[in-house]
Design an enzyme around this catalytic site. Structure first.
Site, short mmCIF file in Angstrom:
data_model
loop_
_atom_site.label_atom_id
_atom_site.label_comp_id
_atom_site.label_asym_id
_atom_site.label_seq_id
_atom_site.Cartn_x
_atom_site.Cartn_y
_atom_site.Cartn_z
N PRO A 54 0.82 -1.21 0.00
CA PRO A 54 0.00 0.00 0.00
C PRO A 54 0.86 1.26 0.00
O PRO A 54 1.91 1.32 0.64
CB PRO A 54 -0.80 -0.11 1.30
CG PRO A 54 -0.78 -1.56 1.64
CD PRO A 54 0.53 -2.08 1.14
N GLU A 55 0.41 2.27 -0.73
CA GLU A 55 1.13 3.54 -0.76
C GLU A 55 0.61 4.45 0.35
O GLU A 55 -0.36 4.14 1.04
CB GLU A 55 1.02 4.17 -2.14
CG GLU A 55 1.49 3.21 -3.22
CD GLU A 55 2.05 3.87 -4.47
OE1 GLU A 55 2.38 5.06 -4.45
OE2 GLU A 55 2.17 3.15 -5.48
N LYS A 106 4.41 5.13 4.97
CA LYS A 106 3.72 3.85 4.93
C LYS A 106 3.58 3.23 6.33
O LYS A 106 3.34 2.03 6.45
CB LYS A 106 4.44 2.90 3.98
CG LYS A 106 4.52 3.42 2.55
CD LYS A 106 5.25 2.46 1.63
CE LYS A 106 5.32 3.02 0.22
NZ LYS A 106 5.98 2.10 -0.73
N ARG A 166 13.96 8.37 10.62
CA ARG A 166 14.54 7.67 9.47
C ARG A 166 13.80 7.95 8.17
O ARG A 166 14.28 7.61 7.09
CB ARG A 166 14.55 6.16 9.72
CG ARG A 166 15.44 5.72 10.87
CD ARG A 166 15.70 4.22 10.80
NE ARG A 166 14.49 3.44 10.95
CZ ARG A 166 14.04 2.96 12.11
NH1 ARG A 166 14.70 3.22 13.23
NH2 ARG A 166 12.94 2.23 12.16
N ASN A 206 5.28 2.73 -6.02
CA ASN A 206 5.55 2.53 -7.44
C ASN A 206 4.58 3.27 -8.34
O ASN A 206 4.95 3.74 -9.42
CB ASN A 206 5.51 1.03 -7.75
CG ASN A 206 6.48 0.66 -8.85
OD1 ASN A 206 7.27 1.48 -9.30
ND2 ASN A 206 6.43 -0.58 -9.29
N ARG A 209 12.01 -3.40 -8.42
CA ARG A 209 10.64 -2.93 -8.63
C ARG A 209 10.43 -2.63 -10.11
O ARG A 209 11.37 -2.30 -10.83
CB ARG A 209 10.36 -1.67 -7.81
CG ARG A 209 10.53 -1.84 -6.32
CD ARG A 209 9.60 -2.88 -5.72
NE ARG A 209 8.20 -2.52 -5.89
CZ ARG A 209 7.52 -1.76 -5.04
NH1 ARG A 209 8.12 -1.25 -3.96
NH2 ARG A 209 6.24 -1.51 -5.24
#
Length: 269
Positions: A2-3, A52, A121, A162, A258
């Site tokens: 999931p984005e 995310k 991070r 993506n 990817r």
């Protein structure tokens, strides 16, 4: 995976349904049992997302950190509760609804310092009002890595996956393998603003739509896109199909594990 818009959508839903009241927390699967016992019956103070990552805050008791990974899902239902189906890592229930979490990459109870370390991070998230896009630009402008790889690096930019990667590069005519340091600052500013707009729309409607009105199916007299990801897009998962703008076949290659999609004509090298 999931984005970012999906996690922000979940955070808003959980904030609306559960925050500010006691909740029941369980772990039918058994892998979150001790943590669930600590939180069961306590007040969920707030829910938020960063990139995310989803965070359920319980004040001094800590924060549940969830990263769905490739296979994690939340299932949302209205009360009454039903018996668990499958491997439910965490069940959350409130006054009107209950939620089951299955298959996450991470589901853990953290203290404030651990939560801060995760956020530190991550790069700026276009969906957060406290985002600082200059932080992403500083990383991009110093890098020889391709802009396509940088957009997917969560330490550079949080929440972009993506689909948004492929689509924002197309919308701004950027060849995906151009080094980050070759990007113009004004172009980056436009790309950031576009990501903010596209991802906020994704939160509202629950899917990714990136095409302009003149390229929608009704305007072009074409069939709607049929894909489990939903939404109308320019290049994502359209390998070999004609570009909606110029008609060139959409190209594809693997990049850092990817799939990368682009139009060789609209995004010249």
């Amino acid at each position: 995976m999931p984005e970012g818009h999906t996690l922000h959508r979940l955070a808003r839903l959980h904030q609306r349904r559960y925050a500010g009241a006691p909740v029941s927390v369980g772990s039918p699967q058994g892998r979150f049992t001790a943590e669930a016992a600590t939180l069961d019956g306590q007040v969920l103070t707030s829910a938020e997302a960063h990139g995310k990552h989803l965070f359920h805050h319980y004040g001094p008791l800590g924060t549940v950190h969830v990263h769905l990974g490739l296979y994690g899902t939340f299932a949302e239902s209205a009360l009454p509760e039903a018996d668990p189906v499958g491997q439910v890592r965490m069940r959350l229930a409130g006054r009107t609804h209950w939620t089951d979490l299955r298959g996450p990459n991470r589901c853990e109870l953290l203290d404030a310092a651990q939560v801060d370390a995760i956020k530190a991070r991550l790069g700026p998230d276009p969906l957060r009002r406290d985002a600082k896009p200059d932080r992403a630009w500083e990383r991009i402008t110093r890098s020889r890595s391709s802009v396509a790889a940088l957009l997917m690096d969560q330490a550079v930019l949080a929440g972009v996956g993506n689909v948004y990667r492929a689509e924002v590069l197309f919308r701004h005519g950027v060849a995906p393998l151009v080094p980050g340091r070759a990007l113009d600052r004004a172009l980056w500013n436009d790309m950031w603003a576009d990501l903010v707009t596209l991802m906020r729309a994704g939160v509202r409607v629950g899917r990714i739509d990136t095409v302009a009105p003149e390229h929608l199916p009704a305007a072009m007299g074409r069939a709607p896109r049929e894909d489990r990801h939903g939404g109308e897009v320019y290049v994502y998962r359209r390998t070999g199909m004609p570009c909606l703008v110029c008609g060139t076949a959409v190209a594809y290659q693997d990049l850092a594990g990817r799939k990368l999609y682009w139009c060789p004509t609209c995004q010249p090298g």
